[in-house]
Scaffold this motif. Structure first.
Motif: not given
Lengths: 224, 452
Positions: A183, A185, A191, A193, A196-197, A200, B316, B318-323, B325-326, B356, B360
């Protein structure tokens, strides 16, 4: 993993000692010195695979040691140890020619993973556009990954993640390394994150076997 | 709050003005009363003198030729008592024999007399008539009446003067009183605004002091002295904090390395793993606090890059999307493409803290909206969730360090996420704002920053 030769320039004798001990236990050669002048001298006179350089040193500051080395065209990979909380030191270090940085205090696994990545990068692997591992194939040019010949419906970042794993088989990769490499960053998410990736990606590539192993307290290891 | 302070200040001014007005009104009334009394006495003596002179003239004529000698020199104009000048001769029974009196003045006993006659009632007391009756010879009375009417113009001028004095003196006093009360109040207000700004963290501000050295000046000086020592103490604490952090990181690093080495040796020891996790958490907390302190104090250097809002923000998300979606939460992106100058890592840290938080608190099957709108020189990134939002009291507390809302006690985090996000916004010359709703939205976080 091939044995590495590492120089540690760190003024705290105890900390330097533990780093040396941990590296030797991993099968590497390590040498520690405790001030900037001695460190600079050793770095100039020997070929190390990587140097761990503390930012704050007696006699000669870490930044000055780094600047002097780069001025003399010594391109030994340098991992800078910066003060916790001072994220802008990373930028300053990279500007002076550091290859990576780690905020003190750091986890042993993080240090080992990053040093191995640095030494490997310096070893100049020939660039590849195709990677194969078991029933997985990955093509960087077409950005397609297949499992047993079947195209995997990966999202762009999932593809990048798989590519990173396949390029570093058998190696421990930490979560912060993934955040930096995939990424771009440099920050500390509160958390999980990254986890989770990775899960997947696992769902896509792991039929039965555990291709991406979770290494406790460290990160992940891809089994080729 | 500012309104009520201004009101209080003007109330003090008004109170002082009213007091001064009443006091000077009473003063002016007493002074005018005294002047009127003096004028009264003076007029009476003037009239007395004139009457005495006239009486001498008529008595002399009477002595020479009796009533017949007096009659030709008596005034002839009509008007009687109310005329400016009235003279008459009466017999001992009170019958008017000659002159411009129509009759013996009503209510006055027949006989010698010398006093004011109230001919106009109370209101026109200035137009009184002074009546003088004295015996003339053995069988007559001489009556002389002088009205103050001849001095009417002077009297009116004097009355007007007194009236203007009585009006302007209290007004001037009220104005002076208001000003006197306002001027120190304004300086007190300045001190109050200073202490308020200091309370918000501007420790380098000082009160203006005057050379005159009055009580307010003394107060300003002592506030400045207090601020000096407070700033020095803060500086010492900051240096001590830096030294502490610097001194702690090496022992912590040693501790962590030895623990990691032990954990590698005994990978199945739950106790060791637990200690390692606790230590990691302490280190992260300490690092967050130190970073927050550095950013809040502006000691962290920004490394600004040109970022394209759409690419940057979708990365950004995209980074948090799966979390998300869960949790059954969708992140909707609505970003106007604009170039911004920002530190990519610090901005990512701030936005990830906010995201985040949003994930939450978002209920299942809800939407988190991330929007960005740019104007010519500013950019607002808004992140809103459909969670419960914050109570009004919590909106005020959400930027306190270590504060965590009631419904997030069980969630991870140290209560440093929002303070850090705001500090990052401010370091970029912007600010962070929290709002609630409108429905269906819960908390809305607005990250504002200048584009340049």
């Amino acid at each position: 993993m091939k044995s590495m030769k590492i120089l540690i320039i760190e003024d705290d004798v105890g900390l330097a000692g533990y780093i040396v001990k941990a590296l030797m236990e991993e099968g590497h050669q390590a040498l520690a010195v405790h001030d900037g002048e001695e460190g600079l001298f050793l770095a100039q006179e020997n070929d190390f695979d990587a140097i761990v350089l503390d930012r704050m040193l007696p006699k000669r500051d870490g930044m000055a040691v780094l600047a002097e080395l780069r001025l003399q065209a010594r391109m030994t990979p340098v991992l800078m140890l910066t003060a916790m909380g001072e994220t802008d030191q990373r930028v300053e270090g990279l500007r002076q020619g550091a290859d990576d940085y780690l905020a003190k205090p750091f986890a042993l696994a993080e240090l080992l993973a990053r040093l191995e990545a640095l030494a490997r990068r310096a070893a100049q692997e020939p660039p590849q556009t195709r990677y194969e591992s078991g029933d997985l194939t990955l093509d960087l040019l077409s950005r397609q990954a297949r499992r047993a010949g079947k195209l995997l419906p990966l999202k762009p970042k999932e593809f990048d993640l798989l590519a990173f794993f396949m390029r570093h088989p058998g190696r421990v990769v930490t979560r912060s390394m993934l955040l930096e490499q995939i990424w771009g960053y440099h920050f500390d998410p509160q958390t999980n994150v990254i986890d989770v990736h990775v899960s997947r990606l696992r769902a896509h590539i792991d039929g039965t076997g555990q291709r991406i192993e979770t290494v406790r307290g460290a990160g992940y290891r891809f089994h080729g | 709050m500012a309104e009520s302070r201004r009101f209080l200040a003007s109330r003090l001014g008004r109170r002082t003005a009213t007091l001064y007005f009443i006091l000077s009104l009473v003063g002016a009334a007493l002074y005018s009363g005294f002047l009127i009394f003096l004028f009264n006495v003076t007029f009476e003596r003037l009239l007395d003198g004139e009457i005495a002179n006239d009486a001498l003239v008529f008595q002399a004529a009477y002595a020479q030729g009796g009533l017949g000698a007096v009659q030709p020199i008596l005034p002839r104009q009509e008007g009687g008592l109310e005329s400016v000048y009235a003279v008459a001769v009466a017999d001992r029974a009170g019958r008017i024999l000659a002159g411009n009196f129509s009759a013996w003045p009503a209510g006055i006993p027949v006989g010698p007399y010398h006093d004011w006659l109230d001919t106009h009632g109370l209101i026109d007391f200035w137009q009184d008539v002074l009546l003088h009756v004295e015996p003339m010879g053995a069988s007559h009375y001489l009556l002389i009446a002088r009205s103050t009417e001849s001095m009417q113009e002077e009297i009116e001028a004097i009355l007007l003067g007194l009236f203007l004095l009585g009006l302007s003196l209290p007004l001037a006093a009220a104005w002076a009183g208001y000003g006197l009360a306002r001027q120190p109040m304004r300086r007190v207000e300045a001190l109050e605004s200073l202490t308020r700004q200091v309370a918000q963290g501007s420790f380098n501000l000082r009160a203006a002091t005057l050379a005159q050295g009055d009580e307010i000046d003394a107060l300003a000086r002592s506030i400045n002295g207090m601020l000096d020592s407070q700033q020095a103490a803060l500086e010492r604490v900051r240096m001590a904090g830096d030294a502490l952090a610097h001194d702690m990181r090496t022992p912590l690093a040693r501790l962590k390395l030895r623990l990691d080495a032990l954990a590698r040796k005994y990978p199945n020891d739950e106790g060791l793993t637990g200690i390692a996790q606790d230590l990691d958490e302490s280190v992260r907390l300490l690092a967050s606090l130190l970073r927050l302190g550095r950013i809040e104090e502006g000691r962290e250097t920004l490394t600004r890059r040109t970022l394209f809002a759409r690419d940057y923000l979708s990365n950004i998300v995209e980074l948090f999307e799966p979390a998300a979606t869960d949790k059954g939460v969708r992140i909707a992106l609505d970003v106007e493409d604009a170039a911004i100058e920002a530190d990519p890592d610090l901005l990512a840290q701030a936005l990830s803290n906010i995201l985040e938080n949003a994930i939450r608190h978002a209920p299942p099957n809800s939407v988190i909206a991330l929007g960005a709108q740019g104007s010519a020189n500013a950019m607002t990134i808004e992140i809103k969730d459909q969670g419960p939002g914050l109570t009004d009291a919590d909106l005020g507390r959400a930027f306190d360090r270590f504060w965590r809302g009631e419904n997030s006690r069980a969630a991870p985090g140290y209560g440093l996420g929002l303070p850090l996000a705001r500090a990052i916004a401010r370091l970029h010359g912007g600010d962070l704002e929290l709002r609630n709703g409108p429905a269906p939205w819960g908390l809305r976080v607005l990250f504002r920053m200048p584009r340049g």
